[in-house]
Design an enzyme around this catalytic site. Structure first.
Site, PDB file in Angstrom:
ATOM      1  N   TYR A 113     -19.957  71.277  32.860  1.00 11.87           N
ATOM      2  CA  TYR A 113     -20.713  72.171  32.644  1.00 11.87           C
ATOM      3  C   TYR A 113     -20.020  73.605  33.172  1.00 11.87           C
ATOM      4  O   TYR A 113     -20.613  74.703  33.205  1.00 11.87           O
ATOM      5  CB  TYR A 113     -21.961  72.207  33.899  1.00 11.87           C
ATOM      6  N   HIS A 173     -24.903  78.640  31.145  1.00 13.78           N
ATOM      7  CA  HIS A 173     -25.906  78.473  31.999  1.00 13.78           C
ATOM      8  C   HIS A 173     -25.424  78.626  33.629  1.00 13.78           C
ATOM      9  O   HIS A 173     -25.954  78.481  34.640  1.00 13.78           O
ATOM     10  CB  HIS A 173     -26.408  76.909  31.957  1.00 13.78           C
ATOM     11  N   ASN A 218     -32.385  72.439  37.782  1.00 11.31           N
ATOM     12  CA  ASN A 218     -33.789  72.117  37.920  1.00 11.31           C
ATOM     13  C   ASN A 218     -34.403  71.680  39.354  1.00 11.31           C
ATOM     14  O   ASN A 218     -35.498  71.661  39.460  1.00 11.31           O
ATOM     15  CB  ASN A 218     -34.510  71.621  36.809  1.00 11.31           C
ATOM     16  N   ASN A 243     -35.589  76.951  34.788  1.00 12.47           N
ATOM     17  CA  ASN A 243     -35.948  75.915  35.448  1.00 12.47           C
ATOM     18  C   ASN A 243     -35.617  75.935  36.910  1.00 12.47           C
ATOM     19  O   ASN A 243     -36.244  75.731  37.824  1.00 12.47           O
ATOM     20  CB  ASN A 243     -35.751  74.529  35.046  1.00 12.47           C
TER      21      ASN A 243
END
Length: 225
Positions: free
Chosen positions: A41, A46, A94, A140
């Site tokens: 990631y 994000h 999240n 989220n």
């Protein structure tokens, strides 16, 4: 109640030790960047919250320390004359609210002291938006923070990841995941340091001149031309 019981258990077992931060006598601001842990990631849109907090730490010559039982990484420094804690929740996005609440509860800190730095595809890449409150906008991580504290009243610093020309129907929330989890384009990577500098300058101005002045100056700036 569950959080309180867990914190008491950790203290009683001496699993967690009080940090040297003198948080009870020296009010601090907490700058929290949201992101997903893991190398897969690292270069995704994000994770702009992590990228910005990492850039602040690098600018200040700081390094992060891992607090495994609290599932966060943290450091401290000074931004705009204010003592700050830099925080990266290391659960997935999240579950950001769970990590943040555990850390703040343990150290007796408040959500009012926090600025949450996170991505939004509703704003073009190169722009940011500072707000004193707001809904999740489909994010989220912000949803989880709102659920954990039952309030939208905390400082949001949204960092745009959308295209420069955002159509009103660009990316419905249900279609957003492939885009926000996608890798930065070469052009975006070129401008990432400028975006991180914009975030840092906004925070400096916020702490020196106040939220309203920072909003009036930085909410209209765009570092991508």
């Amino acid at each position: 109640r569950g959080f309180s019981m867990l914190i008491r258990h950790l203290r009683r077992k001496r699993i967690l030790k009080q940090h040297r931060w003198n948080i009870h006598t020296e009010p601090k601001q907490i700058l929290i960047g949201l992101g997903n842990p893991g190398s897969q990631y690292e270069n995704t849109r994000h994770n702009i919250g992590f990228i910005c907090v990492d850039a602040i730490a690098q600018k200040l010559g700081l390094s992060f320390k891992e607090y495994g039982k609290l599932n966060v990484m943290a450091s401290e420094g000074v931004v705009g004359g204010r003592n700050v804690i830099l925080l990266k929740p290391m659960g997935f996005i999240n579950r950001s609210g769970v990590c943040i609440k555990m850390f703040l509860d343990y150290y007796g800190l408040s959500l009012d002291q926090c600025t949450i730095i996170y991505d939004t595809f509703h704003i073009p890449f190169g722009k940011i938006r500072l707000r004193s409150k707001g809904s999740s906008g489909g994010h989220n991580g912000i949803k989880d923070i709102i659920n954990a504290y039952d309030t939208q009243h905390f400082t949001h610093l949204k960092v745009g990841i959308g295209p420069q020309k955002v159509a009103s129907d660009f990316l419905k929330d249900s279609d957003a995941q492939p885009y926000v989890l996608g890798k930065w384009s070469p052009k975006e990577q070129e401008f990432l340091p400028d975006v991180a500098d914009l975030v840092f300058s906004c925070l400096e101005h916020k702490f020196i001149k106040g939220d309203q002045t920072a909003m009036s100056i930085y909410n209209s700036r765009n570092v991508v031309y």
